[in-house]
Design an enzyme around this catalytic site. Structure first.
Site, PDB file in Angstrom:
ATOM      1  N   GLY A 129      18.565  43.425  39.205  1.00 25.57           N
ATOM      2  CA  GLY A 129      18.323  43.793  40.607  1.00 25.57           C
ATOM      3  C   GLY A 129      16.989  44.503  40.688  1.00 25.57           C
ATOM      4  N   ILE A 157      22.529  36.858  47.885  1.00 24.83           N
ATOM      5  CA  ILE A 157      21.496  36.086  48.574  1.00 24.83           C
ATOM      6  C   ILE A 157      21.813  35.989  50.075  1.00 24.83           C
ATOM      7  CG2 ILE A 157      20.220  33.893  48.619  1.00 24.83           C
ATOM      8  CD1 ILE A 157      19.952  35.745  46.020  1.00 24.83           C
ATOM      9  N   ILE A 332      27.926  63.741  66.381  1.00 27.84           N
ATOM     10  CA  ILE A 332      27.820  64.088  67.808  1.00 27.84           C
ATOM     11  C   ILE A 332      28.974  63.458  68.602  1.00 27.84           C
ATOM     12  CG2 ILE A 332      26.413  63.669  69.896  1.00 27.84           C
ATOM     13  CD1 ILE A 332      23.926  64.162  68.102  1.00 27.84           C
ATOM     14  N   HIS A 333      29.392  62.267  68.186  1.00 26.43           N
ATOM     15  CA  HIS A 333      30.500  61.590  68.886  1.00 26.43           C
ATOM     16  C   HIS A 333      31.870  62.120  68.450  1.00 26.43           C
ATOM     17  CE1 HIS A 333      27.433  58.644  70.058  1.00 26.43           C
ATOM     18  NE2 HIS A 333      28.301  58.122  70.903  1.00 26.43           N
ATOM     19  N   GLY A 334      31.902  62.976  67.439  1.00 30.48           N
ATOM     20  CA  GLY A 334      33.186  63.497  66.960  1.00 30.48           C
ATOM     21  C   GLY A 334      34.107  62.361  66.533  1.00 30.48           C
ATOM     22  N   GLU A 358      15.905  44.850  49.342  1.00 30.68           N
ATOM     23  CA  GLU A 358      14.429  44.745  49.217  1.00 30.68           C
ATOM     24  C   GLU A 358      13.844  45.957  48.486  1.00 30.68           C
ATOM     25  OE1 GLU A 358      11.992  42.658  51.624  1.00 30.68           O
ATOM     26  OE2 GLU A 358      13.552  41.409  52.514  1.00 30.68           O
TER      27      GLU A 358
HETATM   28  C1  LIG Z   1      23.026  43.358  52.161  1.00 33.45           C
HETATM   29  C2  LIG Z   1      22.133  42.985  51.014  1.00 33.45           C
HETATM   30  C3  LIG Z   1      21.297  41.879  51.131  1.00 33.45           C
HETATM   31  C4  LIG Z   1      20.517  41.459  50.038  1.00 33.45           C
HETATM   32  N1  LIG Z   1      19.764  40.320  50.149  1.00 33.45           N
HETATM   33  C5  LIG Z   1      19.076  39.863  49.075  1.00 33.45           C
HETATM   34  C6  LIG Z   1      18.364  38.619  49.137  1.00 33.45           C
HETATM   35  O1  LIG Z   1      18.328  37.955  50.176  1.00 33.45           O
HETATM   36  N2  LIG Z   1      17.733  38.170  48.022  1.00 33.45           N
HETATM   37  C7  LIG Z   1      17.751  38.872  46.848  1.00 33.45           C
HETATM   38  O2  LIG Z   1      17.145  38.408  45.876  1.00 33.45           O
HETATM   39  N3  LIG Z   1      18.415  40.057  46.752  1.00 33.45           N
HETATM   40  C8  LIG Z   1      19.080  40.564  47.831  1.00 33.45           C
HETATM   41  N4  LIG Z   1      19.777  41.757  47.746  1.00 33.45           N
HETATM   42  C9  LIG Z   1      19.811  42.469  46.484  1.00 33.45           C
HETATM   43  C10 LIG Z   1      18.962  43.727  46.489  1.00 33.45           C
HETATM   44  O3  LIG Z   1      17.605  43.420  46.539  1.00 33.45           O
HETATM   45  C11 LIG Z   1      19.352  44.543  45.253  1.00 33.45           C
HETATM   46  O4  LIG Z   1      20.661  45.014  45.506  1.00 33.45           O
HETATM   47  C12 LIG Z   1      18.432  45.707  44.977  1.00 33.45           C
HETATM   48  O5  LIG Z   1      17.191  45.243  44.538  1.00 33.45           O
HETATM   49  C13 LIG Z   1      19.017  46.664  43.929  1.00 33.45           C
HETATM   50  O6  LIG Z   1      19.475  45.978  42.815  1.00 33.45           O
HETATM   51  P1  LIG Z   1      20.964  46.235  42.248  1.00 33.45           P
HETATM   52  O7  LIG Z   1      21.892  46.162  43.404  1.00 33.45           O
HETATM   53  O8  LIG Z   1      21.180  45.307  41.122  1.00 33.45           O
HETATM   54  O9  LIG Z   1      20.954  47.716  41.758  1.00 33.45           O
HETATM   55  P2  LIG Z   1      20.440  48.294  40.279  1.00 33.45           P
HETATM   56  O10 LIG Z   1      19.121  47.732  40.034  1.00 33.45           O
HETATM   57  O11 LIG Z   1      21.548  47.959  39.333  1.00 33.45           O
HETATM   58  O12 LIG Z   1      20.401  49.801  40.590  1.00 33.45           O
HETATM   59  C14 LIG Z   1      21.556  50.644  40.610  1.00 33.45           C
HETATM   60  C15 LIG Z   1      21.086  52.065  40.921  1.00 33.45           C
HETATM   61  O13 LIG Z   1      20.179  52.509  39.896  1.00 33.45           O
HETATM   62  C16 LIG Z   1      18.950  52.899  40.488  1.00 33.45           C
HETATM   63  N5  LIG Z   1      17.838  52.565  39.586  1.00 33.45           N
HETATM   64  C17 LIG Z   1      17.569  51.376  38.999  1.00 33.45           C
HETATM   65  N6  LIG Z   1      16.450  51.457  38.275  1.00 33.45           N
HETATM   66  C18 LIG Z   1      15.986  52.720  38.412  1.00 33.45           C
HETATM   67  C19 LIG Z   1      14.849  53.435  37.907  1.00 33.45           C
HETATM   68  N7  LIG Z   1      13.938  52.842  37.121  1.00 33.45           N
HETATM   69  N8  LIG Z   1      14.697  54.735  38.254  1.00 33.45           N
HETATM   70  C20 LIG Z   1      15.600  55.344  39.060  1.00 33.45           C
HETATM   71  N9  LIG Z   1      16.687  54.728  39.568  1.00 33.45           N
HETATM   72  C21 LIG Z   1      16.877  53.437  39.244  1.00 33.45           C
HETATM   73  C22 LIG Z   1      18.869  52.128  41.790  1.00 33.45           C
HETATM   74  O14 LIG Z   1      17.985  52.742  42.713  1.00 33.45           O
HETATM   75  C23 LIG Z   1      20.312  52.164  42.240  1.00 33.45           C
HETATM   76  O15 LIG Z   1      20.576  53.393  42.856  1.00 33.45           O
HETATM   77  C24 LIG Z   1      20.543  42.207  48.834  1.00 33.45           C
HETATM   78  C25 LIG Z   1      21.346  43.360  48.743  1.00 33.45           C
HETATM   79  C26 LIG Z   1      22.132  43.749  49.811  1.00 33.45           C
HETATM   80  C27 LIG Z   1      22.989  44.970  49.684  1.00 33.45           C
END
Ligand SMILES: Cc1cc2nc3c(=O)[nH]c(=O)nc-3n(C[C@H](O)[C@H](O)[C@H](O)COP(=O)(O)OP(=O)(O)OC[C@H]3O[C@@H](n4cnc5c(N)ncnc54)[C@H](O)[C@@H]3O)c2cc1C
Length: 378
Positions: A129, A157, A332-334, A358
């Protein structure tokens, strides 16, 4: 104002009317029944939202980027599910505009910006991710058949199952690369639809690529440069997420302001209590700051400046603002804020996504601090 042409103002006015009269009234139903907002997208395409920033030779309106961003803020107010779906689609359009060949722009960019095709951005995987370099999807060049064969699995995705085109990132022997994969490509299968707490109208699916055959001509840009392309698209996309976040915060604020004037406690409207007034003042101040930062990022992009830093700042600040404001809106809406009768809990659920998708807030802070230290600002 960052935009002033009368064309832009007219378009914003007509989009605003459309969102208020046709899109906002359905937002609650789209969320509750998890309806993919196809009709909303079609109306927005018809009104030209997606054509705003693109060159006229592909049918774009060539209006300034801040005009597109201001439209997305309105869409965040009207229906965040529709907003997310459209913002991701437009990120794909930007990628093709920035890195695509002339043939790809004719074949894909034109129909995409007119809404004849819907795009999806497929980067994230089950084990990659934030660490986007860790993707396991692989593409092998088959010279004999003038094609690439892609194998791997994508997850989370947006627009999955409804998109006509998937922008898929995979590693070849030359490195990280990007491919334009048509929905009916041999070997592409839509996997599990994932249920989620907010932005429930937009879909979130897995994508399975099993010996998926993609014509060589569908490689985006140069083989081996896909990681840079992905980052550039994300810088662009983050301004859009910041705009949606600002819109969610704005609508949650407006509902809170109105409610505070009509809800009585201890014989007077709660708006007369200093602690409620402080909340309203802080909410509004943060929204104004988020909006200015977001429009400044859009302006920087429009003017060819390096906008990665300010785009990350805008995304970080606006998404955290959306969380803070929608949370205070519930307060605010309680109890009315906690139950489904009022919409503020939907805004809170929608806002929660904005600091994850993103690029998370933690990753935004990494980008910002990295840029600052690299340029010896500190
Ligand atoms: C509703 C939704 C729509 C999405 N749509 C798309 C899409 O269209 N296409 C697509 O490709 N992806 C999509 N995503 C995926 C999204 O981009 C990823 O969820 C995001 O990049 C985070 O990756 P992860 O969920 O694997 O979290 P991880 O990378 O596993 O992270 C877990 C936690 O660790 C923290 N963390 C990770 N690395 C570090 C670091 N180096 N330092 C400090 N903290 C860190 C993160 O901030 C997070 O809090 C979507 C996600 C959601 C929720």
């Amino acid at each position: 104002m960052l935009y002033s042409s009368s064309d832009a103002m007219q378009l914003l006015e007509s989009l605003g009317n459309l969102m208020e009269s046709k899109i906002m009234p359905n937002a609650r139903r789209i969320d509750a029944e998890r309806i993919f907002p196809r009709e909303n997208l079609d109306m927005l395409f018809k009104h030209g939202l997606c054509r705003i920033p693109f060159p006229s030779r592909y049918g774009g309106l060539e209006l300034p980027y801040p005009v597109y961003i201001a439209s997305l803020e309105m869409l965040g107010m009207a229906c965040a599910s529709t907003g997310l779906s459209l913002a991701i689609h437009c990120t794909v359009c930007s990628g093709i505009e920035m890195f695509g060949s002339e043939e790809q722009k004719e074949h894909y960019l034109k129909p995409l910006i007119h809404g004849k095709m819907l795009g999806a951005f497929a980067l994230t995987e089950p084990d990659a991710g934030s660490d986007a370099k860790a993707i396991q999807t692989r593409a092998r060049l088959d010279e004999h058949n003038n094609s690439y064969i892609i194998n791997g699995r994508k997850r989370f995705i947006t627009n999955g199952g409804y998109a006509d085109l998937y922008l898929v990132f995979a590693v070849t022997e030359k490195g990280y690369s990007a491919f334009l994969v048509d929905k009916d490509c041999n070997g592409l299968r839509i996997g599990k639809y994932m249920d989620k707490m907010g932005v429930r109208g937009s879909t979130l699916t897995e994508l399975h690529l099993n010996d998926c055959i993609v014509p060589k001509a569908n490689l985006l840009g140069e083989e081996g440069k896909g990681y840079d392309y992905a980052m550039e698209m994300l810088h662009t996309g983050r301004i859009g997420i910041a705009a949606l976040s600002t819109g969610i915060a704005q609508i949650a604020f407006e509902k809170s302001l109105a409610y505070s004037k009509r809800r009585y406690a201890f014989g007077k409207p709660i708006a007369e209590f200093q602690m409620i007034r402080q909340k309203l003042a802080d909410m509004h101040t943060a929204i104004s700051a988020a909006r200015h930062l977001t429009l400044s990022a859009a302006w920087a992009k429009d003017n060819g400046l390096d906008y990665a830093l300010i785009a990350a700042e805008a995304k970080l600040f606006a998404s955290e603002t959306a969380k803070m404001v929608s949370d205070e809106a519930i307060q605010i809406h309680g109890a009315y804020g906690y139950v489904d009768e009022y919409d503020v809990n939907r805004h809170w659920r929608d806002a929660r996504m904005m600091s994850i998708g993103e690029g998370t807030s933690e990753i935004m802070r990494l980008i910002i601090s990295h840029r600052l230290l690299r340029s010896d600002v500190l």
